[in-house]
Design a protein around this motif. Sequence first.
Motif, PDB file in Angstrom:
ATOM      1  N   LEU A 176    -144.060 -41.354  21.499  1.00 15.66           N
ATOM      2  CA  LEU A 176    -143.222 -40.160  21.730  1.00 15.66           C
ATOM      3  C   LEU A 176    -142.715 -39.563  20.423  1.00 15.66           C
ATOM      4  N   LYS A 177    -143.392 -39.874  19.311  1.00 12.21           N
ATOM      5  CA  LYS A 177    -142.825 -39.512  18.007  1.00 12.21           C
ATOM      6  C   LYS A 177    -142.618 -38.007  17.826  1.00 12.21           C
ATOM      7  N   ASN A 178    -143.518 -37.176  18.412  1.00 12.34           N
ATOM      8  CA  ASN A 178    -143.370 -35.725  18.241  1.00 12.34           C
ATOM      9  C   ASN A 178    -142.135 -35.199  18.965  1.00 12.34           C
ATOM     10  N   THR A 179    -141.927 -35.689  20.194  1.00 15.26           N
ATOM     11  CA  THR A 179    -140.750 -35.274  20.971  1.00 15.26           C
ATOM     12  C   THR A 179    -139.463 -35.744  20.298  1.00 15.26           C
ATOM     13  N   LEU A 180    -139.458 -37.009  19.849  1.00 17.06           N
ATOM     14  CA  LEU A 180    -138.249 -37.563  19.231  1.00 17.06           C
ATOM     15  C   LEU A 180    -137.947 -36.906  17.886  1.00 17.06           C
ATOM     16  N   ALA A 181    -138.982 -36.536  17.142  1.00 16.05           N
ATOM     17  CA  ALA A 181    -138.766 -35.822  15.870  1.00 16.05           C
ATOM     18  C   ALA A 181    -138.192 -34.427  16.147  1.00 16.05           C
ATOM     19  N   ALA A 182    -138.701 -33.771  17.198  1.00 19.74           N
ATOM     20  CA  ALA A 182    -138.192 -32.436  17.561  1.00 19.74           C
ATOM     21  C   ALA A 182    -136.719 -32.522  17.967  1.00 19.74           C
ATOM     22  N   THR A 183    -136.373 -33.598  18.685  1.00 21.75           N
ATOM     23  CA  THR A 183    -134.978 -33.781  19.135  1.00 21.75           C
ATOM     24  C   THR A 183    -134.049 -34.011  17.942  1.00 21.75           C
ATOM     25  N   LEU A 184    -134.477 -34.885  17.023  1.00 17.28           N
ATOM     26  CA  LEU A 184    -133.646 -35.158  15.839  1.00 17.28           C
ATOM     27  C   LEU A 184    -133.540 -33.908  14.963  1.00 17.28           C
ATOM     28  N   ASN A 185    -134.660 -33.186  14.810  1.00 14.05           N
ATOM     29  CA  ASN A 185    -134.641 -31.937  14.045  1.00 14.05           C
ATOM     30  C   ASN A 185    -133.676 -30.914  14.641  1.00 14.05           C
ATOM     31  N   ALA A 186    -133.638 -30.857  15.971  1.00 12.43           N
ATOM     32  CA  ALA A 186    -132.717 -29.916  16.640  1.00 12.43           C
ATOM     33  C   ALA A 186    -131.268 -30.271  16.317  1.00 12.43           C
ATOM     34  N   ASN A 187    -130.980 -31.565  16.249  1.00  8.34           N
ATOM     35  CA  ASN A 187    -129.618 -31.994  15.927  1.00  8.34           C
ATOM     36  C   ASN A 187    -129.258 -31.637  14.480  1.00  8.34           C
ATOM     37  N   ILE A 188    -130.216 -31.825  13.574  1.00  6.84           N
ATOM     38  CA  ILE A 188    -129.990 -31.484  12.155  1.00  6.84           C
ATOM     39  C   ILE A 188    -129.788 -29.975  12.011  1.00  6.84           C
ATOM     40  N   THR A 189    -130.606 -29.193  12.718  1.00  2.00           N
ATOM     41  CA  THR A 189    -130.487 -27.724  12.689  1.00  2.00           C
ATOM     42  C   THR A 189    -129.118 -27.287  13.192  1.00  2.00           C
ATOM     43  N   LYS A 190    -128.650 -27.927  14.262  1.00  2.00           N
ATOM     44  CA  LYS A 190    -127.315 -27.627  14.813  1.00  2.00           C
ATOM     45  C   LYS A 190    -126.240 -27.871  13.753  1.00  2.00           C
ATOM     46  N   ASN A 191    -126.315 -29.008  13.060  1.00  2.00           N
ATOM     47  CA  ASN A 191    -125.310 -29.337  12.029  1.00  2.00           C
ATOM     48  C   ASN A 191    -125.307 -28.296  10.917  1.00  2.00           C
ATOM     49  N   ILE A 192    -126.510 -27.866  10.504  1.00  2.00           N
ATOM     50  CA  ILE A 192    -126.613 -26.883   9.415  1.00  2.00           C
ATOM     51  C   ILE A 192    -126.072 -25.520   9.877  1.00  2.00           C
ATOM     52  N   PHE A 193    -126.337 -25.183  11.139  1.00  2.00           N
ATOM     53  CA  PHE A 193    -125.808 -23.922  11.694  1.00  2.00           C
ATOM     54  C   PHE A 193    -124.270 -23.909  11.637  1.00  2.00           C
ATOM     55  N   TYR A 194    -123.633 -24.981  12.127  1.00  2.00           N
ATOM     56  CA  TYR A 194    -122.164 -25.038  12.131  1.00  2.00           C
ATOM     57  C   TYR A 194    -121.603 -25.035  10.708  1.00  2.00           C
ATOM     58  N   ALA A 195    -122.258 -25.755   9.800  1.00  2.00           N
ATOM     59  CA  ALA A 195    -121.776 -25.809   8.409  1.00  2.00           C
ATOM     60  C   ALA A 195    -121.787 -24.407   7.789  1.00  2.00           C
ATOM     61  N   ALA A 234    -136.201 -43.384  15.326  1.00  2.00           N
ATOM     62  CA  ALA A 234    -136.285 -42.703  16.625  1.00  2.00           C
ATOM     63  C   ALA A 234    -135.394 -43.338  17.691  1.00  2.00           C
ATOM     64  N   ARG A 235    -134.831 -44.544  17.422  1.00  2.00           N
ATOM     65  CA  ARG A 235    -134.049 -45.193  18.477  1.00  2.00           C
ATOM     66  C   ARG A 235    -132.583 -45.441  18.092  1.00  2.00           C
ATOM     67  N   ILE A 236    -132.111 -44.772  17.032  1.00  2.00           N
ATOM     68  CA  ILE A 236    -130.722 -44.992  16.588  1.00  2.00           C
ATOM     69  C   ILE A 236    -129.810 -43.906  17.181  1.00  2.00           C
ATOM     70  N   PRO A 237    -129.017 -44.230  18.207  1.00  2.00           N
ATOM     71  CA  PRO A 237    -128.172 -43.190  18.838  1.00  2.00           C
ATOM     72  C   PRO A 237    -127.175 -42.564  17.863  1.00  2.00           C
ATOM     73  N   HIS A 238    -126.717 -43.345  16.860  1.00  2.00           N
ATOM     74  CA  HIS A 238    -125.707 -42.824  15.931  1.00  2.00           C
ATOM     75  C   HIS A 238    -126.203 -41.633  15.114  1.00  2.00           C
ATOM     76  N   PHE A 239    -127.530 -41.438  15.030  1.00  2.00           N
ATOM     77  CA  PHE A 239    -128.029 -40.280  14.285  1.00  2.00           C
ATOM     78  C   PHE A 239    -127.697 -38.971  15.000  1.00  2.00           C
ATOM     79  N   TYR A 240    -127.189 -39.073  16.233  1.00  4.14           N
ATOM     80  CA  TYR A 240    -126.766 -37.873  16.972  1.00  4.14           C
ATOM     81  C   TYR A 240    -125.250 -37.672  16.875  1.00  4.14           C
ATOM     82  N   THR A 241    -124.560 -38.607  16.214  1.00  2.00           N
ATOM     83  CA  THR A 241    -123.156 -38.418  15.815  1.00  2.00           C
ATOM     84  C   THR A 241    -123.209 -38.488  14.299  1.00  2.00           C
TER      85      THR A 241
END
Length: 596
Positions: free
Chosen positions: A225-244, A509-516
Motif C-alpha cells: 500500500l506504499k503509494n496510498t500511504l505516501a499520498a496520505t502522509l504527503n497530504a498531512n505535510i501539505t496541510k501543515n505547510i498550508f497552515y504555516a 508508513a505505520r507510525i501514527p505520530h507522524f500525523y500529529t
Amino acid sequence: MSQVPKRSEIAAEHRWKLEDLFSSQSHWDKEYAAAKALNKEIAGFQGKLNDPAQIKACFEMEDELSLHVERLYVYANMRHHEDTAEPEFQALSDKAKKLSVETGEATSFIMPEVLALPVETLDAYINDPSLSLYRHTLEEMKRQKAHILSKNEEALLAQVGNVSSAPGTIFGMLNNADLKFPKVKNEEGEEIELSQGRYIQFMESKNRDVRKGAFTAMYDTYGKLKNTLAATLNANITKNIFYAKARKYDSALGMSLYGDNIPTEVYTNLISTIHEHLPLMHRYMELRKKLLGVDELHMYDLFAPLVEEFDMEISYEQAKDIISESLKPLGEDYLKVLQDGFNNSWIDVYENEGKRSGAYSWGAFGTHPYVLLNHKDNLNSMFTLTHEMGHALHSYYSDTNQPYRDAQYTIFLAEVASTLNEALLMDYLLNKSTDPKEKMYLLTYYADQFRTTVFRQTMFAEFEKIVHERAEAGESLTPQELSKIYYDLNVKYYGPGMVVDKDIEMEWARIPHFYTSFYVYKYATGFSAATSFSKQILEEGAPAVERYLGFLKSGGNDFSINILKKAGVDMSSPEPIRQAMSVFEDLIQQMEQIAK
C-alpha cells in the motif's frame, strides 16, 4: 485463571475516594446547574472587553466557569472509568462532555476581543497592577497576535478544520480497520493471524524465526500500500505547510513549536547532540549482538529478550515501600505528600470488571490528584505506580502553589516529573541488587528505555524535519524517496553492528505520530530533562532538590523552557541531553562488565 472481580468486590482501601471531589450525585447536579447558568451569564461581557475592570471581571468569571466544568468533567469520567459498562455513568460522562463543548462556544469570544485591542493598549494592560494575576495570560495572547488573522480569514480557516483532519482520519481507518495482515507461525508452529497488537509479542519472542516471520509479514503488508500511504502522509505535510503559510510562520516546524514557545534550537539541538552520541547506540547494538549470541544483528532482533525473564514478584504494599525508599533523595516534604497519596485514597489500585485499562493521573484543581492503576504484582507495575505518582505530585505542588489559571503545566513539561521518579527508582534498585541476573535484567530494562524513548523518537523527529523541509523546498516525496530517507536514518542510528534489513524502509508508513506532526521530540526532551534532574539530585543533594521542587511548584506560570531553565535544566543547550547520555554510557559499561 480466576475471574476478574466485580467493582463491589474490591476492598475500600484499594479504591479511590471520589467523594473528596463530590460528596453525592445531588452535589454534582447542583454544580452542573451553576455552570449552565454561568455559560449564559458570561455572554454579557461580549463587546465590552476594552478596559481593565471588564477584562478582570470576565477572566474571573471564566475561571469560575472553567473550574466548575473541569470538576464536573473529571468526576463524571472517573466514575465512568470505574466500570465502563455502567449506563448511569456513561450518561453522566456524555452530559459533562456536552457541557464542556457548550462552555468552549460560550467563551470563544474572549481571545479575539482582547486581541482586537491595539498593541500599546495590550502592553498597558499587561503592566496594569489590577490585572497582575492575568499577566501571563495577556502576554501569551499578545504573543499569538502576530499569527491571528482577520475575522473573515479566521472563519474561513475554521471551516477548513474538518478537511485538514482528513489525512489523519484516513490513515487511522486504513491502519486500524482496513489493513489485513497474513498469518504467521508462533513458537508452537501454529499459524496465527498477525495484528498490530500481536506484532510486539512476536518481536519479543525468543524464537528468531518467529520474529523474522512477523517482521517480514508486517512490512510486506505496508509495502503493498506504499503509494496510498505516501499520498496520505504527503497530504498531512501539505496541510501543515498550508497552515504555516496562512498564519505567517517561517516553517511548519516553527509553527508547531510556537504554541509552547519552544525555540527551534531545542529541536535541532536534540538531533545534533544525539548525532554526537550515536557511537553509544552503536556500542549498545554490539553488546546486544554479543548477548544474543548471533553472528549478525537484524532489525527483528531489537526487541528480543537479552536475559532470561527475571521474575520479580512485588506486591502492591512492597512496591509502595520500595518507591518511598527510592524517592528519599527528594526530601521530607515530598515523601510526606507521597504518603498522603498512598494512605488517603488517591489511588484506584486493582483491575475490576469493566474498568478502563492502562493507568493515568488526573484530577481537578482544588482537590488532591487521583491515580488509576490496573496493578499486577510485577516490576512493570511498580514503575507504573512511581510514574503516575510523579504526575500526581507535580499536579499537587502546582495546584497548591499557583492560582487556578497558572497551575496547568504543558505537555512539554508533563513527562519530566513522572520520568524522574522512574530514574530514581531504577538507581535505587541497581544499587541494591546483588544478583548479577537481576542486575542485568534491570540494566536491560533501563537501556531499552534510552533506545526507544531517546534515540528512536529523535530519529522520528529527524525524519519529520527532513520530509517537511524537502516539501517546503518544492521537492517531491515519492514512496521511494520517503523509504530511502527512512532507511538511511536507520543505518545512521543503528550503526555498523546492525544489518539494516530492507523491509524497515516501510516503517514510516505505520507510525501514527507522524500525523500529529513534530510531537515525538517531547518524549526525548522530557526523558533527557528528567535524567538530567536525577543526576543533579543524586550528585548535588539539597540545592538540586530545592531547584527541582521549585520546578514542580511553578505549574505553568511561565513558558515551559523558562520554568526548566530556572530549575537548572536548560533545554536550549545540549547539556541536559549530554547528561542523559552519560547515564546511558554508565549503563552500557555496567552491562559490559557483567557480560564478560
